[in-house]
Design a protein around this motif. Structure first.
Motif, PDB file in Angstrom:
ATOM      1  N   GLU A  30       0.839  -1.203   0.000  1.00  0.00           N
ATOM      2  CA  GLU A  30       0.000   0.000   0.000  1.00  0.00           C
ATOM      3  C   GLU A  30       0.877   1.257   0.000  1.00  0.00           C
ATOM      4  N   GLN A  31       0.829   1.997  -1.068  1.00  0.00           N
ATOM      5  CA  GLN A  31       1.668   3.188  -1.189  1.00  0.00           C
ATOM      6  C   GLN A  31       1.305   4.258  -0.157  1.00  0.00           C
ATOM      7  N   ASP A  32       0.011   4.368   0.082  1.00  0.00           N
ATOM      8  CA  ASP A  32      -0.461   5.382   1.031  1.00  0.00           C
ATOM      9  C   ASP A  32       0.072   5.083   2.437  1.00  0.00           C
ATOM     10  N   VAL A  33       0.036   3.827   2.796  1.00  0.00           N
ATOM     11  CA  VAL A  33       0.526   3.420   4.124  1.00  0.00           C
ATOM     12  C   VAL A  33       2.031   3.692   4.218  1.00  0.00           C
ATOM     13  N   LYS A  35       3.713   5.867   2.625  1.00  0.00           N
ATOM     14  CA  LYS A  35       3.945   7.317   2.675  1.00  0.00           C
ATOM     15  C   LYS A  35       3.696   7.851   4.099  1.00  0.00           C
ATOM     16  N   ARG A  36       2.612   7.358   4.694  1.00  0.00           N
ATOM     17  CA  ARG A  36       2.313   7.806   6.064  1.00  0.00           C
ATOM     18  C   ARG A  36       3.399   7.355   7.025  1.00  0.00           C
TER      19      ARG A  36
ATOM     20  N   SER B 178       2.966  15.832   5.379  1.00  0.00           N
ATOM     21  CA  SER B 178       3.300  14.524   4.818  1.00  0.00           C
ATOM     22  C   SER B 178       2.441  14.247   3.610  1.00  0.00           C
TER      23      SER B 178
END
Lengths: 237, 178
Positions: A30-33, A35-36, B178
């Motif tokens: 998961e790219q979003d995860v 990134k976070r 972010s």
């Protein structure tokens, strides 16, 4: 995948093996995860570089001095001579201590009348000697109470308490010496020997208990005799 | 007995003095971050030194003397904090802000004025202490919970709240997103 789990993953703490594996999988897929998580890492990493406050020099000096004091208090005294000479010193010195009244010329404060056994109406030929005795009684009684309340296994507390008692003890010893009350000075010095031994960190709990019991007993004897003798003296006046 | 103690590699007075000279600023800082009071921080270091001295025969040379004293100092700071402000580690304390307006805290803020300290001002006591222990002192969650006699879940919640607030502060301070 919430930020809480990512935070625990960052700290490598508080997650089960399965939960950690789950995070690893999510970060990979998961790219979003991912990134976070990078954001959390960046921000928490930035909080790791902390400024060091400088302790004021006088404070540092006090810390050095506290170690010096502790080192002095921990001077190991051979226990046998102390215990061997104890009774003799006490036998001879208690008598001398009780006779000091007239000889003491320096007033040591004994204002805390509520803790003093000697009645306020007591007036001897020397007010100063009465004040000294009262001050000594307060000191001995407080030492007795402090030692009774300090557990054998609390080495740091015991050391601090004993250092404080020794400091007070030396004050009384000095006054006694300045006024030719050598007997009392000897009593107080013999106290210090036992106290130093009691503060030594190589003392076993059993020895500490025995020594403490003996010390408390002797303190009590002196207090009783001081109170009795002062009382006798007041009745004869 | 004294000779035996020396042979066993028990830290000497000189080593204690050396540790004070080289690392006492760090001990003081750590205690200051926990207590936010220069007086309590000083007392904590003082107690730690005396305690370490009294227990020096127990010192395990797998750690450095400075590190050992640091750990004792942090524990002393926690004890003093607890003693001076009873009840601060009640687990369900919610968003109670720290005492940033108090004179003690103001003095602390003058002494330690980095980004972290600025951000820590906006945390409650339990959040700040749990965060400092976890993030700066690298304690395990379980250790923190045991120290305060609270559930691990309560420690986690305090740290989550702290991290959340700190991230918001950092976003504001650094202007980053972010």
């Amino acid at each position: 995948m919430n930020d809480e789990k990512l935070t625990l993953y960052y700290y490598n703490d508080g997650l089960s093996r399965d939960e950690r594996q789950q995070v690893v999988n999510m970060l990979a897929s998961e790219q979003d995860v991912a990134k976070r998580y990078q954001s959390i890492c960046r921000q928490l990493d930035s909080l790791a570089e902390v400024e060091v406050a400088t302790a004021p020099p006088d404070m540092v000096e006090r810390w050095h001095e506290s170690i010096n004091r502790a080192a002095r208090a921990a001077v190991v005294v051979s226990p046998k001579p102390v215990l061997h000479t104890w009774s003799f010193i006490w036998g001879a010195a208690i008598t001398a201590a009780l006779a000091i009244g007239i000889g003491i010329g320096i007033y040591v404060s004994g204002d805390n009348a509520s803790e003093v056994i000697v009645p306020n109406t007591l007036v001897t030929s020397s007010r100063n000697s009465n004040a000294f005795v009262r001050g000594l009684q307060v000191h001995l009684r407080e030492s007795e109470q402090g030692l009774s309340a300090t557990p054998f296994n609390s080495t740091a507390d015991r050391t601090l308490l004993i250092m404080s008692i020794i400091e007070q003890n030396r004050l009384f010893e000095r006054v006694a010496q300045q006024n030719d009350s050598d007997g009392l000075a000897r009593v107080l010095r013999s106290f210090e020997l036992v106290l130093v031994r009691l503060a030594a960190d190589d003392i076993s709990a059993q020895e500490a208990a025995e020594l403490q019991t003996k010390l408390l007993f002797e303190l009590n004897v002196v207090l009783t005799k001081l109170a009795r003798d002062t009382s006798d003296e007041s009745q004869t006046i | 007995m004294a000779a035996v103690m020396k042979e066993a590699g028990i830290p000497t007075t000189a080593e204690f003095h050396q540790a004070i000279s080289s690392r006492s600023d760090r001990w003081y800082s750590a205690c200051l971050r926990i207590t936010r009071s220069p007086e309590l921080a000083e007392d904590a270091v003082q107690e730690a030194l005396l305690s370490a001295w009294a227990k020096r025969h127990q010192f395990n040379h797998t750690a450095r003397l400075e590190t050992w004293i640091h750990r004792i100092a942090v524990n002393a700071a926690l004890q003093l904090l607890r003693k001076n402000r009873p009840g601060i580690f009640e687990p369900l304390e919610t968003d109670v802000q720290d005492d940033s307006g108090s004179p003690e805290a103001a003095k602390h803020d003058q002494d330690v004025d980095d980004e972290l300290s600025m951000a820590l001002r906006y945390l409650s006591e339990i959040e700040r202490v749990c965060f400092v222990l976890k993030h700066l002192e690298q304690w395990r969650l379980k250790e923190i919970a045991e120290k305060f006699d609270i559930e691990v879940s309560a420690v986690k919640q305090a740290i989550f709240r702290a991290v959340k607030k700190l991230r918001v502060r950092l976003d504001g301070m650094q202007g980053t997103r972010s």
